[in-house]
Write a protein that holds these residues in place. Structure first.
Motif, short mmCIF file in Angstrom:
data_model
loop_
_atom_site.label_atom_id
_atom_site.label_comp_id
_atom_site.label_asym_id
_atom_site.label_seq_id
_atom_site.Cartn_x
_atom_site.Cartn_y
_atom_site.Cartn_z
N THR A 1 0.83 -1.19 0.00
CA THR A 1 0.00 0.00 0.00
C THR A 1 0.87 1.26 0.00
OG1 THR A 1 -0.04 -0.07 2.41
CG2 THR A 1 -1.86 -1.16 1.24
N PRO A 2 0.31 2.45 -0.28
CA PRO A 2 1.10 3.68 -0.20
C PRO A 2 1.70 3.86 1.19
CG PRO A 2 -0.98 4.11 -1.30
CD PRO A 2 -1.07 2.71 -0.76
N GLY A 3 2.97 4.25 1.23
CA GLY A 3 3.63 4.48 2.50
C GLY A 3 4.14 3.22 3.18
N SER A 4 3.99 2.07 2.52
CA SER A 4 4.43 0.82 3.14
C SER A 4 5.93 0.59 2.99
CB SER A 4 3.67 -0.37 2.54
OG SER A 4 3.87 -0.46 1.14
N THR B 1 0.00 10.89 7.67
CA THR B 1 -0.65 11.02 8.96
C THR B 1 -2.00 10.31 8.90
OG1 THR B 1 -1.79 13.06 8.31
CG2 THR B 1 0.41 13.29 9.29
N ARG B 2 -2.58 10.10 10.07
CA ARG B 2 -3.90 9.46 10.11
C ARG B 2 -4.92 10.29 9.35
NH1 ARG B 2 -8.07 10.44 13.29
NH2 ARG B 2 -6.80 11.75 14.67
N GLN B 3 -4.84 11.63 9.47
CA GLN B 3 -5.81 12.50 8.81
C GLN B 3 -5.71 12.42 7.29
OE1 GLN B 3 -3.91 13.27 11.39
NE2 GLN B 3 -5.32 13.87 13.03
N THR B 4 -4.48 12.39 6.77
CA THR B 4 -4.30 12.29 5.32
C THR B 4 -4.77 10.93 4.82
OG1 THR B 4 -2.47 13.86 5.27
CG2 THR B 4 -2.60 12.28 3.46
N LEU C 1 -8.50 10.76 4.55
CA LEU C 1 -8.97 11.43 3.34
C LEU C 1 -8.74 10.55 2.12
CD1 LEU C 1 -7.93 13.35 0.73
CD2 LEU C 1 -10.08 13.89 1.86
N ALA C 2 -7.54 9.95 2.02
CA ALA C 2 -7.23 9.10 0.88
C ALA C 2 -8.16 7.91 0.78
CB ALA C 2 -5.78 8.63 0.97
N ALA C 3 -8.63 7.42 1.93
CA ALA C 3 -9.51 6.24 1.94
C ALA C 3 -10.81 6.49 1.18
CB ALA C 3 -9.82 5.82 3.38
N TRP C 4 -11.22 7.75 1.04
CA TRP C 4 -12.43 8.07 0.27
C TRP C 4 -12.26 7.72 -1.20
CZ3 TRP C 4 -17.28 9.89 1.52
CH2 TRP C 4 -17.49 10.14 2.88
N PHE C 5 -11.03 7.64 -1.65
CA PHE C 5 -10.78 7.36 -3.06
C PHE C 5 -10.25 5.95 -3.31
CE2 PHE C 5 -10.03 11.96 -2.40
CZ PHE C 5 -11.06 12.44 -3.20
N HIS C 6 -10.11 5.16 -2.27
CA HIS C 6 -9.54 3.82 -2.40
C HIS C 6 -10.48 2.94 -3.23
CE1 HIS C 6 -8.31 -0.28 -1.02
NE2 HIS C 6 -7.11 0.27 -1.10
N THR C 7 -9.91 2.18 -4.18
CA THR C 7 -10.74 1.36 -5.08
C THR C 7 -10.78 -0.11 -4.69
OG1 THR C 7 -8.83 1.08 -6.55
CG2 THR C 7 -10.36 2.87 -7.06
N GLY C 8 -9.98 -0.52 -3.72
CA GLY C 8 -9.99 -1.92 -3.30
C GLY C 8 -11.16 -2.24 -2.39
N ARG C 9 -11.26 -3.49 -2.03
CA ARG C 9 -12.38 -3.91 -1.17
C ARG C 9 -12.24 -3.40 0.25
NH1 ARG C 9 -12.43 -10.27 -2.26
NH2 ARG C 9 -10.18 -9.83 -2.28
N HIS C 10 -11.01 -3.33 0.74
CA HIS C 10 -10.78 -2.91 2.12
C HIS C 10 -9.67 -1.86 2.15
CE1 HIS C 10 -13.30 -6.24 3.34
NE2 HIS C 10 -12.52 -7.07 2.68
N PRO C 11 -9.98 -0.61 2.54
CA PRO C 11 -8.92 0.40 2.65
C PRO C 11 -7.87 -0.02 3.67
CG PRO C 11 -11.10 1.42 2.76
CD PRO C 11 -11.30 -0.06 2.86
N PRO C 12 -6.62 0.37 3.45
CA PRO C 12 -5.56 0.01 4.41
C PRO C 12 -5.86 0.58 5.79
CG PRO C 12 -4.63 0.86 2.36
CD PRO C 12 -6.09 1.11 2.30
N ALA C 13 -5.33 -0.06 6.81
CA ALA C 13 -5.50 0.44 8.18
C ALA C 13 -4.88 1.82 8.31
CB ALA C 13 -4.84 -0.52 9.16
N VAL D 1 -3.61 8.43 -5.25
CA VAL D 1 -2.17 8.65 -5.40
C VAL D 1 -1.80 10.07 -4.96
CG1 VAL D 1 -0.30 8.86 -7.06
CG2 VAL D 1 -1.87 6.93 -7.20
N LEU D 2 -2.56 11.07 -5.41
CA LEU D 2 -2.24 12.46 -5.06
C LEU D 2 -2.23 12.67 -3.55
CD1 LEU D 2 -4.38 14.39 -7.72
CD2 LEU D 2 -1.93 13.94 -7.78
N ALA D 3 -3.25 12.17 -2.87
CA ALA D 3 -3.36 12.39 -1.43
C ALA D 3 -2.23 11.70 -0.67
CB ALA D 3 -4.71 11.89 -0.92
N THR D 4 -1.85 10.51 -1.11
CA THR D 4 -0.87 9.74 -0.35
C THR D 4 0.57 10.14 -0.63
OG1 THR D 4 -1.01 7.98 -2.04
CG2 THR D 4 -2.36 7.72 -0.05
#
Length: 362
Positions: free
Chosen positions: A30-33, A187-190, A193-205, A329-332
């Motif tokens: 995932t992004p940031g991993s 950050t948790r806040q960013t 926000l990114a989770a609103w655009f996630h296309t997978g079945r489960h957004p990352p923790a 991608v932009l948010a992360t």
């Protein structure tokens, strides 16, 4: 060759140490991993075995950002090549490499060359952001017998010549698949926000680190965007401010305005159309403003990210997977703060549904 280990979490180190040196491997992260960090580390480890190793990216700007990592890992950095896929393929085939109208290559001609050519010793390939390469590339890797390690994220596919994780694995043939979790960038806040655009079945923790809420600005004209950027850069002089735009025209308009109004900030920009000089090579270690096109943003990160032209997406179906992946991608890209900007008073449709406790207005 002497190898230096960069900081890694126990999970990252366990994954890296668990990958066999031979065979094909696909790491879904995932992004940031830490995909890019581990891609550089993986390439250095393979070179340590005496194998010719090449670290490949689709983006030249990502290649530039990875080269210092490889240099830090390897005292003799010549043991690992860091190249764009286009550059490496052209060099592998030769000066007459046939290209097609889409900017890639004549894959059947490459397959024929692979069958007829004996490799000069083994070569190991490591690919970062592998989801942005076509399936035909991975078939070629299998045909030339190159053990290939791919780091990818299916939810960050932005290019037209892209591959799903299944297509990557199928192209490579016998391939082990590994998951890399955790977000060590945002950050948790960013991330929320990114989770609103996630296309997978489960957004990352969500990560645990706190920061400011992402902000949406309604600004009346380009001059106001310039003032916002100057203010952000001057308040945090040690930070990088990544400005990610939708068009080359906006890119150079912002650069001109910044250079006229605040030349002391020495803003930088990158464009893939440049063949050399100041618009082709960036110093990504220097604090300040860096303006890049969306197509070059993959794999990069900045302390603050500003998307100054969200209104350009107002007519796009907000449920479109392509639009959602773009904004994911932009948010992360942001390590600390995230700012969206739109011209005029009307919020772009794709941002309207985001609640104010996730995206602050004003």
């Amino acid at each position: 060759m002497t190898l230096t280990y960069l900081d890694a979490t126990p999970a990252q180190r366990a994954l890296l140490d668990g990958l066999p040196f031979d065979g094909n491997h696909l790491v879904n992260g995932t992004p940031g991993s830490g995909k890019s960090l581990l891609a550089a580390q993986r390439a250095a480890m393979l070179a340590l075995t005496g194998t010719r190793t090449v670290l490949l990216t689709r983006s030249n700007l990502l290649r530039q950002s990875l080269w210092p990592l490889v240099s830090e890992l390897c005292l003799d950095s010549a043991d690992v090549g860091v190249e764009t896929v286009h550059g490496w393929l052209a060099r592998w085939y030769g000066p007459d490499a046939p290209r097609t109208d889409d900017g890639w290559f004549d894959w059947p001609a490459f397959y024929e060359r692979a069958v007829l050519t004996e490799e000069d010793g083994p070569v190991a390939l490591v690919v970062d952001e592998g989801q942005d390469l076509p399936p035909e590339f991975y078939r070629l890797c299998r045909m030339i017998g190159a053990p290939t390690t791919v780091f990818a994220d299916e939810c960050q596919r932005l290019t037209e010549s892209r591959s799903t994780l299944d297509e990557i694995a199928q192209g490579l043939g016998n391939c082990s698949v590994h998951d890399l979790d955790g977000n060590h960038r945002n950050t948790r806040q960013t991330a929320e926000l990114a989770a609103w655009f996630h296309t997978g079945r489960h957004p990352p923790a969500l990560p645990g680190r706190d920061g400011p809420l992402p902000r949406l600005h309604a600004l009346p004209h380009p001059g106001a965007v310039t003032d916002l950027l100057i203010g952000l850069a001057e308040r945090q002089r040690s930070h990088t401010v990544g400005v990610v735009v939708h068009s080359t025209r906006t890119q150079f308009d912002l650069l001109s305005r910044l250079e006229r109004k605040a030349p002391r900030l020495r803003p930088q920009t990158y464009t893939a159309q440049a063949t050399g000089g100041r618009y082709r090579a960036l110093d990504l270690s220097r604090p300040g403003i860096v303006i890049v096109h969306r197509a070059s943003a993959k794999g990069l990160e900045f302390d603050t990210v500003v998307v100054p032209d969200t209104e350009t997406d107002a007519a796009v179906d907000p449920s479109s997977a392509e639009l959602r992946m773009t904004y994911y991608v932009l948010a992360t890209r942001a390590r600390h703060a995230l700012h969206f900007v739109h011209a005029g008073n009307q919020e772009p449709t794709h941002l309207q549904a985001i609640p104010r406790d996730v995206l602050v207005r004003g």
